[in-house]
Design an enzyme around this catalytic site. Sequence first.
Site, PDB file in Angstrom:
ATOM      1  N   LYS A   1      19.230 -25.855  46.918  1.00 34.57           N
ATOM      2  CA  LYS A   1      19.150 -25.476  45.498  1.00 34.57           C
ATOM      3  C   LYS A   1      20.331 -24.573  45.179  1.00 34.57           C
ATOM      4  O   LYS A   1      20.792 -23.830  46.037  1.00 34.57           O
ATOM      5  CB  LYS A   1      17.878 -24.655  45.251  1.00 34.57           C
ATOM      6  CG  LYS A   1      16.666 -25.439  44.851  1.00 34.57           C
ATOM      7  CD  LYS A   1      15.631 -24.437  44.344  1.00 34.57           C
ATOM      8  CE  LYS A   1      14.268 -25.047  44.159  1.00 34.57           C
ATOM      9  NZ  LYS A   1      13.266 -24.017  43.798  1.00 34.57           N
TER      10      LYS A   1
ATOM     11  N   HIS B   1       6.183 -11.192  38.498  1.00 34.02           N
ATOM     12  CA  HIS B   1       6.304 -10.981  39.948  1.00 34.02           C
ATOM     13  C   HIS B   1       5.990  -9.524  40.294  1.00 34.02           C
ATOM     14  O   HIS B   1       5.264  -9.238  41.239  1.00 34.02           O
ATOM     15  CB  HIS B   1       7.742 -11.268  40.429  1.00 34.02           C
ATOM     16  CG  HIS B   1       8.175 -12.693  40.327  1.00 34.02           C
ATOM     17  ND1 HIS B   1       9.381 -13.068  39.779  1.00 34.02           N
ATOM     18  CD2 HIS B   1       7.586 -13.847  40.744  1.00 34.02           C
ATOM     19  CE1 HIS B   1       9.517 -14.377  39.850  1.00 34.02           C
ATOM     20  NE2 HIS B   1       8.443 -14.883  40.428  1.00 34.02           N
TER      21      HIS B   1
ATOM     22  N   ARG C   1      -0.631 -18.450  37.486  1.00 34.44           N
ATOM     23  CA  ARG C   1      -0.522 -18.108  36.071  1.00 34.44           C
ATOM     24  C   ARG C   1      -1.495 -18.926  35.230  1.00 34.44           C
ATOM     25  O   ARG C   1      -2.146 -18.415  34.336  1.00 34.44           O
ATOM     26  CB  ARG C   1       0.903 -18.371  35.557  1.00 34.44           C
ATOM     27  CG  ARG C   1       1.903 -17.366  36.009  1.00 34.44           C
ATOM     28  CD  ARG C   1       3.293 -17.820  35.745  1.00 34.44           C
ATOM     29  NE  ARG C   1       3.536 -19.090  36.409  1.00 34.44           N
ATOM     30  CZ  ARG C   1       4.712 -19.668  36.532  1.00 34.44           C
ATOM     31  NH1 ARG C   1       5.765 -19.116  35.994  1.00 34.44           N
ATOM     32  NH2 ARG C   1       4.846 -20.810  37.171  1.00 34.44           N
TER      33      ARG C   1
ATOM     34  N   SER D   1      10.656 -17.466  35.879  1.00 32.98           N
ATOM     35  CA  SER D   1      12.097 -17.241  36.032  1.00 32.98           C
ATOM     36  C   SER D   1      12.883 -18.275  35.219  1.00 32.98           C
ATOM     37  O   SER D   1      13.910 -17.945  34.614  1.00 32.98           O
ATOM     38  CB  SER D   1      12.495 -17.334  37.509  1.00 32.98           C
ATOM     39  OG  SER D   1      11.831 -16.356  38.251  1.00 32.98           O
TER      40      SER D   1
HETATM   41  O1  PNS Z   1       8.740 -19.008  43.644  1.00 35.22           O
HETATM   42  P1  PNS Z   1       8.726 -20.411  44.151  1.00 35.22           P
HETATM   43  O2  PNS Z   1      10.073 -21.044  44.006  1.00 35.22           O
HETATM   44  O3  PNS Z   1       7.626 -21.216  43.525  1.00 35.22           O
HETATM   45  O4  PNS Z   1       8.415 -20.329  45.740  1.00 35.22           O
HETATM   46  C1  PNS Z   1       8.247 -21.487  46.507  1.00 35.22           C
HETATM   47  C2  PNS Z   1       8.157 -21.164  48.002  1.00 35.22           C
HETATM   48  C3  PNS Z   1       9.317 -20.292  48.447  1.00 35.22           C
HETATM   49  C4  PNS Z   1       6.870 -20.420  48.285  1.00 35.22           C
HETATM   50  C5  PNS Z   1       8.137 -22.512  48.774  1.00 35.22           C
HETATM   51  O5  PNS Z   1       9.184 -23.305  48.310  1.00 35.22           O
HETATM   52  C6  PNS Z   1       8.286 -22.346  50.278  1.00 35.22           C
HETATM   53  O6  PNS Z   1       7.403 -21.854  50.928  1.00 35.22           O
HETATM   54  N1  PNS Z   1       9.450 -22.805  50.813  1.00 35.22           N
HETATM   55  C7  PNS Z   1       9.737 -22.741  52.246  1.00 35.22           C
HETATM   56  C8  PNS Z   1       9.504 -24.103  52.932  1.00 35.22           C
HETATM   57  C9  PNS Z   1       8.021 -24.285  53.220  1.00 35.22           C
HETATM   58  O7  PNS Z   1       7.490 -23.641  54.091  1.00 35.22           O
HETATM   59  N2  PNS Z   1       7.348 -25.118  52.396  1.00 35.22           N
HETATM   60  C10 PNS Z   1       5.896 -25.271  52.461  1.00 35.22           C
HETATM   61  C11 PNS Z   1       5.401 -26.183  53.538  1.00 35.22           C
HETATM   62  S1  PNS Z   1       5.490 -27.825  53.005  1.00 35.22           S
END
Ligand code: PNS
Length: 172
Positions: A41, A17, A90, A128
């Site tokens: 979560k 990150h 990645r 993570s």
């Molecule tokens: O590091 P991560 O957990 O892969 O991040 C995921 C994240 C935060 C980018 C994603 O879950 C997110 O954007 N969540 C907010 C809800 C949303 O807008 N979802 C996408 C539209 S369906």
Amino acid sequence: MTIAVYPGSFDPVTLGHLDIIERASKVVDHLIIGVLNNNSKTPLFSVEERVKMLKDVTAHFPNVEVQSFGGLLIEFAHRCNATVIIRGLRAITDFEYELQLAHSNRMLAPDVDTMFFTTNLRYAYVSSSMVKEVATFGGDFTKFVPEQITASMLEKYKDVRKQYLPTDKDSV
Ligand code: PNS
């Protein structure tokens, strides 16, 4: 002026990150790290702890700030006046999910584009979840996370690890 958001769970922040944050901060004028506050979560670190850890590890980047957000990412991006979403890739396994996320966000907000950074090869396998698994079983997780968060990780795993110490019953 280009404002970008870099969203994620960051539970915890890893060197992968941090590498993306450093590179993205050179490409955009202002980078806002968005720490997901997701009630459904149960993260290892609370959102306050994750925001603090990210603030500690990015304090030396003058154009980086850290905020938490809930709800839709594009709404957070709009609130921040951001026109770019930063995500890291990645490996090919990330691609399907990231493509779906990028398309969904673009359908919801055509004025916000997703910019992908390929992860530094040194950290291509770091996640993570992997860091948490290594820490759970007493492995040396310090290779994968910024130095500033080692103490928080050790404190968190002081109790968690007791539950997972191997016993005679574990071998057959
Ligand atoms: O590091 P991560 O957990 O892969 O991040 C995921 C994240 C935060 C980018 C994603 O879950 C997110 O954007 N969540 C907010 C809800 C949303 O807008 N979802 C996408 C539209 S369906």
